[in-house]
Design an enzyme around this catalytic site. Structure first.
Site, mmCIF file in Angstrom:
data_model
loop_
_atom_site.group_PDB
_atom_site.id
_atom_site.type_symbol
_atom_site.label_atom_id
_atom_site.label_comp_id
_atom_site.label_asym_id
_atom_site.label_seq_id
_atom_site.Cartn_x
_atom_site.Cartn_y
_atom_site.Cartn_z
ATOM 1 N N ASP A 55 0.970 -1.222 0.158
ATOM 2 C CA ASP A 55 -0.021 -0.015 0.043
ATOM 3 C C ASP A 55 0.853 1.206 -0.034
ATOM 4 O O ASP A 55 0.744 2.124 -1.102
ATOM 5 C CB ASP A 55 -0.855 0.016 1.399
ATOM 6 C CG ASP A 55 -1.876 -1.028 1.367
ATOM 7 O OD1 ASP A 55 -3.162 -0.911 1.129
ATOM 8 O OD2 ASP A 55 -1.294 -2.233 1.601
ATOM 9 N N GLU A 80 -4.854 7.558 0.284
ATOM 10 C CA GLU A 80 -5.283 7.005 1.624
ATOM 11 C C GLU A 80 -4.381 6.720 2.681
ATOM 12 O O GLU A 80 -4.563 7.383 3.779
ATOM 13 C CB GLU A 80 -5.839 5.532 1.448
ATOM 14 C CG GLU A 80 -6.428 4.818 2.475
ATOM 15 C CD GLU A 80 -6.662 3.304 2.316
ATOM 16 O OE1 GLU A 80 -6.723 2.833 1.297
ATOM 17 O OE2 GLU A 80 -7.220 2.553 3.474
ATOM 18 N N ASP A 142 -6.265 5.481 -4.470
ATOM 19 C CA ASP A 142 -6.212 4.281 -3.354
ATOM 20 C C ASP A 142 -5.230 3.278 -3.750
ATOM 21 O O ASP A 142 -5.394 2.828 -4.890
ATOM 22 C CB ASP A 142 -7.640 3.561 -3.525
ATOM 23 C CG ASP A 142 -7.866 2.744 -2.146
ATOM 24 O OD1 ASP A 142 -6.971 2.222 -1.611
ATOM 25 O OD2 ASP A 142 -9.135 2.413 -1.829
ATOM 26 N N ILE A 144 -3.686 0.486 -2.653
ATOM 27 C CA ILE A 144 -4.452 -0.686 -2.908
ATOM 28 C C ILE A 144 -5.880 -0.451 -2.380
ATOM 29 O O ILE A 144 -6.064 -0.495 -1.090
ATOM 30 C CB ILE A 144 -3.602 -1.814 -2.004
ATOM 31 C CG1 ILE A 144 -2.116 -1.806 -2.765
ATOM 32 C CG2 ILE A 144 -4.444 -3.070 -2.080
ATOM 33 C CD1 ILE A 144 -1.430 -3.210 -2.249
ATOM 34 N N ASP A 145 -6.607 -0.704 -3.118
ATOM 35 C CA ASP A 145 -7.966 -1.020 -2.875
ATOM 36 C C ASP A 145 -8.401 -2.381 -2.521
ATOM 37 O O ASP A 145 -8.128 -3.222 -3.372
ATOM 38 C CB ASP A 145 -8.894 -0.261 -3.627
ATOM 39 C CG ASP A 145 -10.434 -0.434 -3.291
ATOM 40 O OD1 ASP A 145 -10.610 -0.306 -2.155
ATOM 41 O OD2 ASP A 145 -11.117 -0.537 -4.067
ATOM 42 N N THR A 147 -7.139 -4.150 0.521
ATOM 43 C CA THR A 147 -6.088 -4.678 0.927
ATOM 44 C C THR A 147 -6.402 -6.173 1.533
ATOM 45 O O THR A 147 -5.530 -6.756 1.482
ATOM 46 C CB THR A 147 -5.500 -3.748 1.953
ATOM 47 O OG1 THR A 147 -5.499 -2.492 1.568
ATOM 48 C CG2 THR A 147 -4.349 -4.073 2.635
ATOM 49 N N ASP A 294 -12.248 5.237 -2.483
ATOM 50 C CA ASP A 294 -12.733 4.049 -2.940
ATOM 51 C C ASP A 294 -13.851 3.912 -3.842
ATOM 52 O O ASP A 294 -14.138 2.826 -4.417
ATOM 53 C CB ASP A 294 -13.511 3.514 -1.452
ATOM 54 C CG ASP A 294 -12.569 2.859 -0.568
ATOM 55 O OD1 ASP A 294 -11.542 2.129 -0.808
ATOM 56 O OD2 ASP A 294 -12.933 2.952 0.690
HETATM 57 N N1 LIG Z 1 -16.567 -1.414 7.826
HETATM 58 C C1 LIG Z 1 -16.269 -0.855 6.750
HETATM 59 N N2 LIG Z 1 -17.673 -0.928 5.774
HETATM 60 C C2 LIG Z 1 -17.600 -0.481 4.404
HETATM 61 N N3 LIG Z 1 -16.500 -0.287 3.814
HETATM 62 C C3 LIG Z 1 -15.404 -0.351 4.505
HETATM 63 C C4 LIG Z 1 -15.347 -0.908 5.817
HETATM 64 N N4 LIG Z 1 -13.897 -0.804 6.271
HETATM 65 C C5 LIG Z 1 -13.440 -0.705 5.470
HETATM 66 N N5 LIG Z 1 -13.942 -0.455 4.242
HETATM 67 C C6 LIG Z 1 -13.479 -0.051 2.909
HETATM 68 O O1 LIG Z 1 -13.839 -0.990 1.951
HETATM 69 C C7 LIG Z 1 -12.729 -0.832 1.040
HETATM 70 C C8 LIG Z 1 -12.772 -1.973 0.204
HETATM 71 O O2 LIG Z 1 -13.814 -2.006 -0.573
HETATM 72 P P1 LIG Z 1 -15.117 -3.221 -0.766
HETATM 73 O O3 LIG Z 1 -15.898 -3.232 0.443
HETATM 74 O O4 LIG Z 1 -15.644 -2.818 -2.041
HETATM 75 O O5 LIG Z 1 -13.957 -4.343 -1.080
HETATM 76 S S1 LIG Z 1 -14.060 -5.947 -0.194
HETATM 77 O O6 LIG Z 1 -14.748 -6.722 -0.806
HETATM 78 O O7 LIG Z 1 -14.855 -5.553 1.086
HETATM 79 O O8 LIG Z 1 -12.582 -5.899 -0.165
HETATM 80 C C9 LIG Z 1 -11.473 -0.797 1.765
HETATM 81 O O9 LIG Z 1 -10.632 -0.286 1.109
HETATM 82 P P2 LIG Z 1 -9.037 -0.394 1.358
HETATM 83 O O10 LIG Z 1 -8.781 0.076 2.944
HETATM 84 O O11 LIG Z 1 -8.419 0.518 0.256
HETATM 85 O O12 LIG Z 1 -8.970 -1.772 1.096
HETATM 86 C C10 LIG Z 1 -12.005 0.260 2.733
HETATM 87 O O13 LIG Z 1 -11.905 1.646 2.589
HETATM 88 MG MG LIG Z 2 -10.202 1.307 -0.504
HETATM 89 MG MG LIG Z 3 -6.509 1.230 0.141
HETATM 90 MG MG LIG Z 4 -7.235 0.834 3.583
#
Ligand SMILES: Nc1ncnc2c1ncn2[C@@H]1O[C@H](COP(=O)(O)OS(=O)(=O)O)[C@@H](OP(=O)(O)O)[C@H]1O
Ligand SMILES: [Mg+2]
Ligand SMILES: [Mg+2]
Ligand SMILES: [Mg+2]
Length: 354
Positions: A55, A80, A142, A144-145, A147, A294
């Site tokens: 990331d 991020e 982002d 890494i989206d 993670t 995101d």
């Molecule tokens: N509690 C909660 N509720 C909703 N969303 C949250 C939550 N926690 C985190 N995140 C954010 O979700 C990002 C990942 O996207 P997705 O939810 O579409 O993907 S996943 O299938 O759940 O991995 C993820 O992105 P990254 O942190 O970049 O991985 C977060 O920003």
């Molecule tokens: Mg993300």
């Molecule tokens: Mg991310």
């Molecule tokens: Mg994250």
């Protein structure tokens, strides 16, 4: 707007070329880390979500490439990650590892003759602190989206958007683990089993996909399904990220037959943009506030592929309010035929929630 439109009429041609290069290079670092991930490469952030060396490394590389490729630009990036945890006692080893990864990726690529110190890495990460907003230009990253998906060895995306006067005008989504081959024959650009899709879109110019390693770009479009009975759903892989009881209630109201396809990250938006599925619904818990990184890149890839992205009230997403997304609860991405039906079902499902 850019001063010099290119011959093909894309006013953001230079920015798009830089963004694609930045995302492709960052994705290379991520692929390398994912192949050999160690527990020591993962940290837990204050909000208890994970962050890895990749990331941070991805955020550094994207920022560097954008600055190198667009030197005359006044540079602002909403990203991020920040360096707080890397400045703590005990983080020296992880910082050293990130610095090595970044420098090795630059050397292997061969485009730039430069080497970063650990201080340069920290400063470049902190360059991502911009607040964005309604005026001027701001990159939205982002690094890494998904993670959690990345750590699991599943889908993730390097997602980069450009905000111009409060509007997302460009998006690039690098999805290293997403096959280039679409399950929708209309958008099928690959005969083999090549892994790695790079989606990109600029406002008014449509959406395209090419191999992450480079190939002839191919225009993509969302599916043209109008009867929800034939539609399929995408939803988050992580159960905590979207309320599955609400999604299944929406699917039931619509008469959707197929089970939901669970996928991490904005790879969902890319897949939807090329018609691999018809509907993406995301309904987080009430107290969760969405961040712009995101959804920025993913949403323009879908809208330029002829789709629509709305919040639970049917409004467009507003990326101009800073680091957080101003939206009513829930996000829907689908085609223009299904959007009114999904919106209605979602609003009913939310009303019946209690
Ligand atoms: N509690 C909660 N509720 C909703 N969303 C949250 C939550 N926690 C985190 N995140 C954010 O979700 C990002 C990942 O996207 P997705 O939810 O579409 O993907 S996943 O299938 O759940 O991995 C993820 O992105 P990254 O942190 O970049 O991985 C977060 O920003
Ligand atoms: Mg993300
Ligand atoms: Mg991310
Ligand atoms: Mg994250």
């Amino acid at each position: 707007m850019s001063e010099a439109p290119d011959v093909a009429g894309n006013p953001y041609a230079a920015e798009l070329a830089a963004a694609k290069k930045a995302v492709a290079l960052a994705a290379r670092l991520c692929q390398r880390v994912q192949r050999s991930m160690l527990q020591s490469d993962i940290q837990s952030k204050a909000d208890r979500t994970p962050v890895t060396v990749a990331d941070y490394g991805s955020q550094v590389l994207v920022s560097l490439v954008l600055k190198k490729e667009l030197p005359s630009y006044s540079f602002s990036i909403v990203a991020e990650e920040d360096s707080k945890d890397l400045r703590k006692d005990g983080a020296q080893e992880i910082l050293e590892h990130i610095t090595t990864l970044v420098n090795e990726t630059i050397v292997n690529d061969g485009s730039y003759n430069m080497s970063l110190s650990k201080e340069d890495v920290l400063a470049t990460i902190d360059g991502g602190k911009s607040d964005g907003g309604p005026s001027g230009r701001h990159w939205i990253l982002d690094p890494i989206d998904g993670t959690k998906g990345f750590i699991r060895g599943d889908q993730y995306a390097v997602a980069l958007g450009l905000l111009d006067e409060g509007k997302v005008v460009l998006g690039v989504l690098g999805c290293p683990n997403l096959p280039l081959k679409s399950t929708n024959k209309q958008n099928d650009v690959s005969s083999g089993d090549q892994l790695g899709s790079l989606f990109f879109a600029t406002i008014g110019c449509g959406a395209k996909v090419e191999a992450l390693e480079g190939s002839e770009p191919q225009k993509i479009s969302v599916c043209s399904i109008s009867n929800p009975v034939d539609a399929s759903f995408f939803e988050s892989f992580e159960a905590a990220h979207s309320k599955r009881d609400l999604t299944s209630s929406i699917a039931e109201k619509l008469g959707v037959q197929a089970p939901p396809v669970r996928m991490d990250s904005q790879a969902k938006y890319g897949s939807l943009a090329r018609g691999d599925g018809a509907i993406f619904v995301r309904i987080p818990n009430k107290d969760y506030i969405e961040t712009v990184w995101d959804h920025a890149a993913g949403s323009i890839v879908v809208t330029e592929a002829g789709g629509m992205v709305k919040d639970a009230s049917g409004n467009d997403l507003d990326f101009s309010k800073g680091r957080y997304l101003n939206r009513d609860r829930g996000i829907i991405a689908t085609n223009k035929y299904l959007m009114p039906l999904v919106l209605k079902a979602l609003q009913e499902a939310i009303k019946e929630e209690h």
